[in-house]
Design a protein around this motif. Sequence first.
Motif, PDB file in Angstrom:
ATOM      1  N   TYR A  11       0.836  -1.201   0.000  1.00  0.00           N
ATOM      2  CA  TYR A  11       0.000   0.000   0.000  1.00  0.00           C
ATOM      3  C   TYR A  11       0.862   1.238   0.000  1.00  0.00           C
ATOM      4  CZ  TYR A  11      -3.258   3.499   1.857  1.00  0.00           C
ATOM      5  OH  TYR A  11      -4.006   4.608   2.063  1.00  0.00           O
ATOM      6  N   VAL A  12       0.406   2.241  -0.731  1.00  0.00           N
ATOM      7  CA  VAL A  12       1.074   3.537  -0.626  1.00  0.00           C
ATOM      8  C   VAL A  12       0.016   4.633  -0.654  1.00  0.00           C
ATOM      9  CG1 VAL A  12       1.370   3.862  -3.126  1.00  0.00           C
ATOM     10  CG2 VAL A  12       2.901   5.031  -1.540  1.00  0.00           C
ATOM     11  N   SER A  13       0.265   5.664   0.133  1.00  0.00           N
ATOM     12  CA  SER A  13      -0.547   6.867   0.017  1.00  0.00           C
ATOM     13  C   SER A  13       0.448   8.024   0.043  1.00  0.00           C
ATOM     14  CB  SER A  13      -1.503   6.946   1.207  1.00  0.00           C
ATOM     15  OG  SER A  13      -1.943   8.274   1.354  1.00  0.00           O
ATOM     16  N   LEU A  14       0.410   8.821  -1.001  1.00  0.00           N
ATOM     17  CA  LEU A  14       1.323   9.968  -1.062  1.00  0.00           C
ATOM     18  C   LEU A  14       0.490  11.233  -1.061  1.00  0.00           C
ATOM     19  CD1 LEU A  14       3.967  11.606  -1.756  1.00  0.00           C
ATOM     20  CD2 LEU A  14       3.436  11.139  -4.150  1.00  0.00           C
ATOM     21  N   GLN A  15       0.825  12.128  -0.156  1.00  0.00           N
ATOM     22  CA  GLN A  15       0.182  13.437  -0.218  1.00  0.00           C
ATOM     23  C   GLN A  15       1.268  14.453  -0.402  1.00  0.00           C
ATOM     24  OE1 GLN A  15      -2.365  13.538   3.397  1.00  0.00           O
ATOM     25  NE2 GLN A  15      -1.458  11.511   3.305  1.00  0.00           N
TER      26      GLN A  15
END
Lengths: 136, 861
Positions: B741-745
């Motif tokens: 999983y990745v979440s980039l903000q």
Amino acid sequence: MSLRVLLVDDEAEFLETLCKRLARRDVEAFTADSGQAALDFLASGEVDVVVLDVKMPGMDGIETLKRIKALRPEQEVIMLTGHASMEAAIQGMQLGAFDYIMKPTDISQLLYKIEDARKKHGLKAGAGRRDGGGGR
Amino acid sequence: MSLRDWLSFLGGKKKALVDAAALRAEFAGRYHHFKLFLNANNSVHELMTDIEEGLRGTRPFGMHFVRAVCTRLSTAVFQVVKHLDALAPGKYAELFARFDEIQKQINPSVFPGKARSGGPLILRLREVGREHVDLVGPKMAHLGEIKNRLGVTIPRGFVITAEAYRRFMAENDLQVEIDRRFQAAEVVATEDIFNLSSSIQQLIVSSPLPAEVEEAILAAFDTLRDSEQISDLHVAMRSSALAEDLVDASFAGQYRSKLNVSEEELVAAYKLIVASKYSLQAIAYRLQRGIREEDVAMCVGCMSMVDAVAGGVTYSRNPLNAHDEAVQVHAAWGLPKAVVDGSTEVDLYLVSRTAPHRILRREIAEKHTRYACLEEGTCRMEVTTLDSARPCLADADALEVARVALAIEEFYGLPQDVEWALAPDGTVEVLQCRPLTTSEEDALGAEEVVPEDARFGMVLLKGGVEASPGVAAGPVYVVRKDADVLAFPRGAVLVVAHALPRWAALLTRASALVAEQGSLAGHLATVAREFGKPALVGLKDAVSALEPGRMVTVDAGGHTVFDGRVEELLARARAPKNLMLGSPVYTALEEAARHILPLSLLDPGSPDFRARNCKTFHDITRYSHEKAVWEMFRFGTEHDFPQAAAKQLVCGVPKQFWVVNLDDGFSEDVLGSFVNVEQIASIPMLELWKGMNAVPWEGPPPVHTRGFLSVMFEATANPELEPATQAEFAVKNYFMISRHYVSLQSRFGFHFCTVEGLVSERASENYIAFQFKGGAANMERRVLRARFVADMLTEFDFGVRLREDSLTARLEDREQTFMEQRLRVLGYLVIHTRQLDMAMTDAAAIAERRERMLRDIRVLL
């Protein structure tokens, strides 16, 4: 750590087959041939997941599920049944069963459900986390 | 998702979680629920496909299938709702109420209430009329009717009723056990049905009758013996199952009969006949004709055995030729059994329909065998040479038999099939009568059309998955973006790279669908089936191989696209006959499906897209999917991390990116406040990062004077850009990761973007979501830039939604390597579209930049 599973079913033949097949996949399976036997087992022993037949003489699966949840609210239980019943299925789910699977079931499907249920159980218990470094 | 949702990025509440460990634990839990949600969601789609398959009626199925599929589906939909609720506790509680409501509507058609019960265990034939059909079955009701109303001679006897049968089935939960064996049987091959049939029949034969049933049968036998005044009475026992007349079905030879049964064998014979409800052919027949198991109660008629001189079957007209009105009398020596089971050549007497009746023709056969009664049961005997060539009926007998059949036909108003016996004293006794089946036997299924390619012209493409059956032709029309939709011609073959739900509306106009990617369970495939449009998905290279405007024939079942119109295939592709239509089983599935399949929540952007508007299981699932993705996504945007939880990323040198490990995103323990890119174990993050670093960013594009002025103007007009709140807009780039999983903000000055991805070997769970909003230039340029980015993303298979200057894009259900490639593309775009809004001025510059970016990206793939 291998998976520990309790299989509850009044059909000896089914229990035996499932036990063998699960053992081949490195699952430690225990058996109980009635709801009461399952409760007795759980009073002293621990398992990751209980796989519970819905239709049993005497104490049926739904009643057994209620009592298991009363004894151990966090115990993950998968209902397994040869009888299609929408109401029993949803009743089981509402009582906190992890899933309701109908026979015949594919062994990998069942195993996959067992793994998912254990994972959920581990998360709730705060265990089962592979800590790759929290930096503390 | 609506603009309203996305606005929360810019002013949403922050949940400040003090403790990184707590955050990680929460994430891990959510992430798990989300994965389970996706699994349940897939099950729902698979099961809906099974139901659609059933409704096509080309394959027989029974109530067990209907119950199993509806139960599985309920379970899956409930899980969909449950896991969404775990992601956002209480927020979508309304769905539980909708679920209960819908389930209540489905239940009665799938699990109808108990059959009528009550009534006597035994009825004497002389008391039986058609009003007793629910107690004695149509066969015995007819016999009673013609005896008591029409005066036809039948043997004396009694019927063991449906009530007796119900008590037998209730004894020791026999029926429950039978149902269980049915449900749990793994029926793959004929052999499996055979095993099932045999095990159930043995179970029935070895189960004890309830005492009161056994006593009633023996008492009735005694009464019959007294009235016949035969001390050694034997009876013929014949099945008379309820529901035989439910469909236009013949039921010929379904169940067992036992002839010449003595008192000792009475109970065993009864159980054997009841068990024949589960004979192989009976199970298969009910399946094929959609008759519900529970509607079939086995009643058994017991009649004094007629030791016939001759016997046979009479058709009151020709069953194969409606224009031939002659009565057909088929006869043999001995019991009519010889005629019924075709074990011997038989005589045929054709008798005129109108009085005065006469013999039109005699066809006298060599009859070598006959059946006769023994001590117990019957036996096959040789017919003497003398008798074999002799007519077994005198003309007068043949005429009498024909008259009886015609009288019964007149009584019922339907052509009849009458079984009769000629008693030693010369009377004609009717043993059974039923409406004559005049239709030819239905084929079990539609003939598979297997195109011999050469015969049907040139094959343009072969392969893919049949997502919706059928054959259709039309000109190719490739749809790449929304603008193409407007010009879509009616009757064209819709060709798309990716089977996105957004093309669904086109299916009303399209003749067929061809997609390079997509699955059976996809929304577009579902809609294609709903509209009855043939669809082939997963057909590689369709977009490049099928030139726009070319006339093609799509044969979904044959997995082929042919050049031109293949008339023969189009003609052959008539819908196969629905064998089950109108049957009780089919109707049950049809009624259940009304609360399952229709989809009314089509547009997530519509104000009607609400929980309370969910009318079907499909609606609930569609709505929940939209919300689950949003809830999962929100998690990444709502948490402001304490600095301590985040480690600065080092890639050669420290970068302006921070990483939060949520679960198993690092390959080893990382101490201190830096993490090296080599220590990252997150598959999607590494791919994204590759794309971000593939081509060095050339810095902000040259700012045109107007562009710069536009930035200056925006900076004074936009309160968010005041110095006091500048801190909010500091460069802050966070990765939140686990292994899959990745979440980039990230925020670059004035614009904000988010990437989220879930990538593993389970393709059905994979997805990438991307949001992009803001900028410093004026609205017009920001809109231009958003369009520019949308255009690029569309090029690479993303589904894109644009609202002014905010863009959301999604890609899901694709295998791992494909997802990895697309993450690299996204990484590149995230970096290289920064501040592009300021350069969005002249078309030539935009086109030139676009070309350059596409060149860069091709290197990445």
